[in-house]
Design a protein around this motif. Structure first.
Motif, PDB file in Angstrom:
ATOM      1  N   TYR A  50      -0.360 -59.853  18.650  1.00  0.00           N
ATOM      2  CA  TYR A  50      -1.144 -58.979  17.768  1.00  0.00           C
ATOM      3  C   TYR A  50      -0.538 -58.878  16.370  1.00  0.00           C
ATOM      4  CZ  TYR A  50      -4.298 -57.324  21.406  1.00  0.00           C
ATOM      5  OH  TYR A  50      -5.274 -57.252  22.373  1.00  0.00           O
ATOM      6  N   ASP A  51       0.626 -59.514  16.180  1.00  0.00           N
ATOM      7  CA  ASP A  51       1.310 -59.532  14.886  1.00  0.00           C
ATOM      8  C   ASP A  51       1.625 -58.121  14.400  1.00  0.00           C
ATOM      9  OD1 ASP A  51       2.522 -60.675  12.667  1.00  0.00           O
ATOM     10  OD2 ASP A  51       0.659 -60.729  11.503  1.00  0.00           O
ATOM     11  N   LEU A  96      -0.595 -50.496  17.786  1.00  0.00           N
ATOM     12  CA  LEU A  96      -1.723 -50.824  18.663  1.00  0.00           C
ATOM     13  C   LEU A  96      -2.524 -49.573  18.996  1.00  0.00           C
ATOM     14  CD1 LEU A  96       0.065 -53.288  21.127  1.00  0.00           C
ATOM     15  CD2 LEU A  96      -1.435 -53.875  19.218  1.00  0.00           C
ATOM     16  N   ARG A 127      -4.540 -48.514  15.993  1.00  0.00           N
ATOM     17  CA  ARG A 127      -5.701 -49.380  15.787  1.00  0.00           C
ATOM     18  C   ARG A 127      -6.847 -49.033  16.723  1.00  0.00           C
ATOM     19  NH1 ARG A 127      -3.330 -55.568  14.960  1.00  0.00           N
ATOM     20  NH2 ARG A 127      -2.311 -55.199  12.942  1.00  0.00           N
ATOM     21  N   GLU A 145      -8.878 -57.441  26.277  1.00  0.00           N
ATOM     22  CA  GLU A 145      -7.958 -58.507  25.879  1.00  0.00           C
ATOM     23  C   GLU A 145      -6.500 -58.074  25.860  1.00  0.00           C
ATOM     24  OE1 GLU A 145      -9.900 -59.455  22.228  1.00  0.00           O
ATOM     25  OE2 GLU A 145     -11.020 -61.114  23.116  1.00  0.00           O
ATOM     26  N   LEU A 146      -6.214 -56.862  25.404  1.00  0.00           N
ATOM     27  CA  LEU A 146      -4.823 -56.410  25.363  1.00  0.00           C
ATOM     28  C   LEU A 146      -4.251 -56.306  26.767  1.00  0.00           C
ATOM     29  CD1 LEU A 146      -2.309 -55.309  23.972  1.00  0.00           C
ATOM     30  CD2 LEU A 146      -3.390 -53.049  23.935  1.00  0.00           C
ATOM     31  N   ILE A 159      -7.733 -60.993  18.282  1.00  0.00           N
ATOM     32  CA  ILE A 159      -7.885 -60.244  19.526  1.00  0.00           C
ATOM     33  C   ILE A 159      -8.358 -58.838  19.196  1.00  0.00           C
ATOM     34  CG2 ILE A 159      -6.707 -59.377  21.574  1.00  0.00           C
ATOM     35  CD1 ILE A 159      -4.813 -61.671  21.400  1.00  0.00           C
ATOM     36  N   ASN A 160      -9.364 -58.367  19.901  1.00  0.00           N
ATOM     37  CA  ASN A 160      -9.926 -57.043  19.672  1.00  0.00           C
ATOM     38  C   ASN A 160      -8.934 -55.972  20.141  1.00  0.00           C
ATOM     39  OD1 ASN A 160     -11.412 -54.707  19.578  1.00  0.00           O
ATOM     40  ND2 ASN A 160     -13.219 -55.556  20.568  1.00  0.00           N
ATOM     41  N   PRO A 161      -8.466 -55.101  19.226  1.00  0.00           N
ATOM     42  CA  PRO A 161      -7.469 -54.101  19.631  1.00  0.00           C
ATOM     43  C   PRO A 161      -8.083 -52.798  20.137  1.00  0.00           C
ATOM     44  CG  PRO A 161      -7.792 -53.993  17.275  1.00  0.00           C
ATOM     45  CD  PRO A 161      -8.726 -55.067  17.781  1.00  0.00           C
TER      46      PRO A 161
END
Length: 380
Positions: free
Chosen positions: A75-76, A83, A86, A120-121, A135-137
């Protein structure tokens, strides 16, 4: 610094600022103090900020979570708090969230109880390395605590938490199912667990026991509601705090929980994995949450030769034997205690990661605990 309004559903609690690292840096205004998370609000600003950050940290992925370093890289981001920020701090355990100042977002549009969410996470913790660029957070997995891998999933319209075990034995999912069977037999309110296999590894599934109108309040935030008297033990102090908040049914619930933890040698019953349910509309407590999170038990981190020993215990006394002495009433279906050893053995035998000697030693240790509990209850 970014400004947000801390919300409880559609009720504004406070205007706050968050740093780029995802932590609260200031409280700019108070709006509805009575709807704050339990045990958090104080009129002293510095103390309030400290309590809010402590509460916020309890909602984010801990640094001890297996696979976290890879997920942060994916997720950089530098911190799991980013996270959570977000995903606006949204959770499936309560209704608190962060509304960006100036936005028109509302609870009905963003909550995960009635809206879909990204998987996704959560899946990233369970999959091998991926090079996916975006990727959708927006997910409740950003607000899940605990050190074991876990993810929220939807099955036939219902929401479940899937949780893994720790290597090499992967025993915790089986322990959850075993504890479920014991509690069913003993007629104590609890969360139901079922076992599934994913990529040849066991996961346990439990249905979310919180709804869009209720919140889970960990005992951690209850235990400091009133100052602790010098005459109170940790146990009696928690009862006093629960009485102050008019939470019904706490005494029998705690005693049922302590009996279970003695039987299965639960070594991780901290103040964060048991608690109480509050109606977020009326702000009244409904009672204790059903017993859940029993995986770190049955000597899952012990050598075969250590099985049966008393391990360091939580939260009230040093060992489960000493905690059992806190039980002062008959609170279970004692006629069903004799089936506990057989139930545990039946569950653990299904694991290909546990050798026969280990299963036998654990089952016999549970049988010994059954006899110890029967002897103790007969003395009441």
């Amino acid at each position: 610094m970014e400004q947000y309004i801390l919300m409880n559903k559609n009720t504004p609690l406070a205007t706050v600022t968050l740093s780029d690292a995802g932590y609260l840096t200031d409280v700019l205004a108070i709006h509805t103090p009575e709807a704050f998370p339990i045990g958090i609000f104080t009129e002293q600003k510095a103390q309030l900020l400290d309590r809010l950050n402590q509460w916020w940290r309890s909602r984010i992925i801990p640094a001890s979570r297996d696979g976290l370093r890879y997920v942060l890289h994916l997720y950089d981001v530098d911190s799991p708090a980013v996270l959570s920020k977000r995903s606006l701090g949204l959770s499936l355990s309560d209704q608190y969230w962060l509304q960006p100042v100036g936005s028109e977002l509302n609870w009905n549009a963003v909550n995960f109880f009635t809206n879909d969410f990204s998987r996704e996470l959560g899946e990233a913790f369970f999959q091998k390395e991926s090079s996916r660029p975006a990727i959708n957070p927006f997910t409740p997995d950003a607000s899940s605590n605990g050190w074991l891998k876990k993810k929220w999933v939807r099955i036939d319209g219902a929401t479940y938490l899937a949780k893994a075990g720790s290597a090499p034995l992967l025993q915790q999912p089986y322990n959850e199912v075993a504890a479920d069977k014991l509690l069913t037999a003993l007629e104590a309110p609890h969360v139901h667990y079922e076992l599934i296999m994913e990529n040849n590894k066991p996961l346990c599934l439990c249905k979310n026991f919180i709804t869009a109108d209720t919140e889970f309040v960990p005992a951690y935030f209850i235990k400091n509601i009133v100052p602790r008297s010098n005459n109170d033990s940790a146990y009696t102090h928690l009862l006093r705090c629960a009485e102050q908040l008019s939470i019904p049914g706490v005494d029998i619930f705690l005693q049922q929980m302590l009996c279970l933890d003695y039987l299965i040698e639960n070594s991780d019953r901290h103040y964060g994995n048991f608690g109480f349910i509050r109606n977020v509309n009326t702000l009244k407590f409904l009672g204790p949450a059903p017993i859940f999170d029993n995986g770190t038990s049955l000597w899952c981190e012990s050598l075969n030769t250590e099985i049966g020993q008393f391990l360091p215990a939580l939260p009230f006394k040093e060992t489960q034997k000493k905690q059992l002495a806190l039980v002062k009433r008959h609170c279970l279906n004692e006629a069903r205690l004799n089936v506990c050893q057989q139930l545990v053995e039946g569950v653990l035998q299904a694991s290909s990661y546990l050798d026969k000697e280990r299963v036998q030693r654990i089952s016999e240790a549970v049988g010994s605990r059954v006899r110890g509990l029967q002897h103790y209850l007969a003395s009441l």
